[in-house]
Scaffold this motif. Structure first.
Motif, mmCIF file in Angstrom:
data_model
loop_
_atom_site.group_PDB
_atom_site.id
_atom_site.type_symbol
_atom_site.label_atom_id
_atom_site.label_comp_id
_atom_site.label_asym_id
_atom_site.label_seq_id
_atom_site.Cartn_x
_atom_site.Cartn_y
_atom_site.Cartn_z
ATOM 1 N N MET A 49 0.851 -1.178 0.000
ATOM 2 C CA MET A 49 0.000 0.000 0.000
ATOM 3 C C MET A 49 0.896 1.242 0.000
ATOM 4 S SD MET A 49 -2.956 1.156 2.758
ATOM 5 C CE MET A 49 -3.947 -0.267 2.479
ATOM 6 N N ARG A 50 0.544 2.192 -0.829
ATOM 7 C CA ARG A 50 1.301 3.440 -0.874
ATOM 8 C C ARG A 50 1.143 4.185 0.446
ATOM 9 N NH1 ARG A 50 -1.560 5.841 -5.876
ATOM 10 N NH2 ARG A 50 -1.875 7.417 -4.285
ATOM 11 N N ALA A 51 2.126 5.021 0.752
ATOM 12 C CA ALA A 51 2.122 5.756 2.021
ATOM 13 C C ALA A 51 0.912 6.668 2.143
ATOM 14 C CB ALA A 51 3.407 6.554 2.181
ATOM 15 N N ASP A 52 0.533 7.354 1.069
ATOM 16 C CA ASP A 52 -0.622 8.245 1.144
ATOM 17 C C ASP A 52 -1.915 7.462 1.313
ATOM 18 O OD1 ASP A 52 -0.348 7.316 -1.501
ATOM 19 O OD2 ASP A 52 -1.395 9.055 -2.321
ATOM 20 N N ALA A 53 -2.010 6.300 0.690
ATOM 21 C CA ALA A 53 -3.189 5.457 0.853
ATOM 22 C C ALA A 53 -3.293 4.946 2.287
ATOM 23 C CB ALA A 53 -3.147 4.295 -0.130
ATOM 24 N N ALA A 54 -2.164 4.592 2.875
ATOM 25 C CA ALA A 54 -2.152 4.128 4.272
ATOM 26 C C ALA A 54 -2.578 5.260 5.211
ATOM 27 C CB ALA A 54 -0.770 3.613 4.649
ATOM 28 N N ARG A 55 -2.091 6.481 4.954
ATOM 29 C CA ARG A 55 -2.493 7.630 5.786
ATOM 30 C C ARG A 55 -3.988 7.888 5.651
ATOM 31 N NH1 ARG A 55 2.304 9.784 3.834
ATOM 32 N NH2 ARG A 55 1.161 10.900 2.206
ATOM 33 N N ASN A 56 -4.499 7.825 4.411
ATOM 34 C CA ASN A 56 -5.931 8.049 4.198
ATOM 35 C C ASN A 56 -6.769 6.997 4.910
ATOM 36 O OD1 ASN A 56 -5.428 10.289 2.617
ATOM 37 N ND2 ASN A 56 -5.749 9.226 0.672
ATOM 38 N N LEU A 57 -6.348 5.751 4.828
ATOM 39 C CA LEU A 57 -7.080 4.676 5.496
ATOM 40 C C LEU A 57 -7.090 4.890 7.001
ATOM 41 C CD1 LEU A 57 -8.585 2.017 5.516
ATOM 42 C CD2 LEU A 57 -6.368 0.842 5.431
ATOM 43 N N GLU A 58 -5.960 5.229 7.567
ATOM 44 C CA GLU A 58 -5.878 5.492 9.010
ATOM 45 C C GLU A 58 -6.777 6.658 9.394
ATOM 46 O OE1 GLU A 58 -5.037 5.004 12.916
ATOM 47 O OE2 GLU A 58 -4.529 3.661 11.277
ATOM 48 N N ALA A 59 -6.780 7.710 8.597
ATOM 49 C CA ALA A 59 -7.628 8.873 8.875
ATOM 50 C C ALA A 59 -9.099 8.501 8.815
ATOM 51 C CB ALA A 59 -7.325 10.000 7.892
ATOM 52 N N VAL A 60 -9.481 7.714 7.826
ATOM 53 C CA VAL A 60 -10.884 7.291 7.693
ATOM 54 C C VAL A 60 -11.285 6.417 8.872
ATOM 55 C CG1 VAL A 60 -12.451 5.846 6.330
ATOM 56 C CG2 VAL A 60 -11.007 7.544 5.188
ATOM 57 N N LEU A 61 -10.428 5.486 9.255
ATOM 58 C CA LEU A 61 -10.760 4.584 10.365
ATOM 59 C C LEU A 61 -10.895 5.336 11.690
ATOM 60 C CD1 LEU A 61 -8.553 1.489 9.504
ATOM 61 C CD2 LEU A 61 -11.056 1.652 9.408
ATOM 62 N N THR A 62 -9.946 6.192 12.003
ATOM 63 C CA THR A 62 -10.013 6.901 13.283
ATOM 64 C C THR A 62 -11.144 7.922 13.299
ATOM 65 O OG1 THR A 62 -8.310 8.478 12.591
ATOM 66 C CG2 THR A 62 -7.578 6.569 13.838
ATOM 67 N N THR A 63 -11.317 8.639 12.200
ATOM 68 C CA THR A 63 -12.400 9.620 12.131
ATOM 69 C C THR A 63 -13.745 8.914 12.130
ATOM 70 O OG1 THR A 63 -10.980 11.132 10.902
ATOM 71 C CG2 THR A 63 -13.339 11.538 10.793
ATOM 72 N N GLY A 64 -13.850 7.842 11.361
ATOM 73 C CA GLY A 64 -15.105 7.081 11.317
ATOM 74 C C GLY A 64 -15.489 6.541 12.677
ATOM 75 N N ALA A 65 -14.532 6.014 13.404
ATOM 76 C CA ALA A 65 -14.821 5.486 14.742
ATOM 77 C C ALA A 65 -15.334 6.585 15.667
ATOM 78 C CB ALA A 65 -13.569 4.841 15.332
ATOM 79 N N ARG A 66 -14.687 7.726 15.617
ATOM 80 C CA ARG A 66 -15.082 8.843 16.487
ATOM 81 C C ARG A 66 -16.475 9.365 16.121
ATOM 82 N NH1 ARG A 66 -14.506 14.001 15.341
ATOM 83 N NH2 ARG A 66 -12.878 13.634 13.788
ATOM 84 N N ILE A 67 -16.702 9.592 14.853
ATOM 85 C CA ILE A 67 -17.982 10.163 14.422
ATOM 86 C C ILE A 67 -19.120 9.170 14.608
ATOM 87 C CG2 ILE A 67 -19.262 10.961 12.390
ATOM 88 C CD1 ILE A 67 -16.756 12.407 11.503
ATOM 89 N N LEU A 68 -18.901 7.913 14.237
ATOM 90 C CA LEU A 68 -19.966 6.921 14.372
ATOM 91 C C LEU A 68 -20.281 6.605 15.831
ATOM 92 C CD1 LEU A 68 -19.083 4.575 11.400
ATOM 93 C CD2 LEU A 68 -21.069 6.099 11.587
ATOM 94 N N ALA A 69 -19.310 6.754 16.716
ATOM 95 C CA ALA A 69 -19.588 6.563 18.145
ATOM 96 C C ALA A 69 -20.520 7.655 18.650
ATOM 97 C CB ALA A 69 -18.285 6.566 18.936
ATOM 98 N N ALA A 70 -20.335 8.859 18.134
ATOM 99 C CA ALA A 70 -21.175 9.983 18.556
ATOM 100 C C ALA A 70 -22.524 9.994 17.833
ATOM 101 C CB ALA A 70 -20.450 11.299 18.299
#
Length: 55
Positions: A1-22
């Motif tokens: 996985m490219r570095a930018d794709a890995a960063r995007n995935l991490e951002a989506v996962l952490t943001t998604g977890a936070r937003i969906l919890a709320a």
């Protein structure tokens, strides 16, 4: 996985977890916006909000 794709995935996962919890009904577009990616980027990895939440 490219570095930018890995960063995007991490951002989506952490943001998604936070937003969906709320707000379990939050849209993919709102999650993508908060994560700094396009909603198509989210849908490329996850077909639904439920898949994102499971990840």
């Amino acid at each position: 996985m490219r570095a930018d794709a890995a960063r995007n995935l991490e951002a989506v996962l952490t943001t998604g977890a936070r937003i969906l919890a709320a707000d379990p009904g939050a849209s993919i577009a709102s999650i993508a916006g908060e994560a700094g990616v396009d909603r198509r980027t989210v849908y490329r990895r996850f077909a639904s909000r439920e898949e994102l939440l499971a990840a």
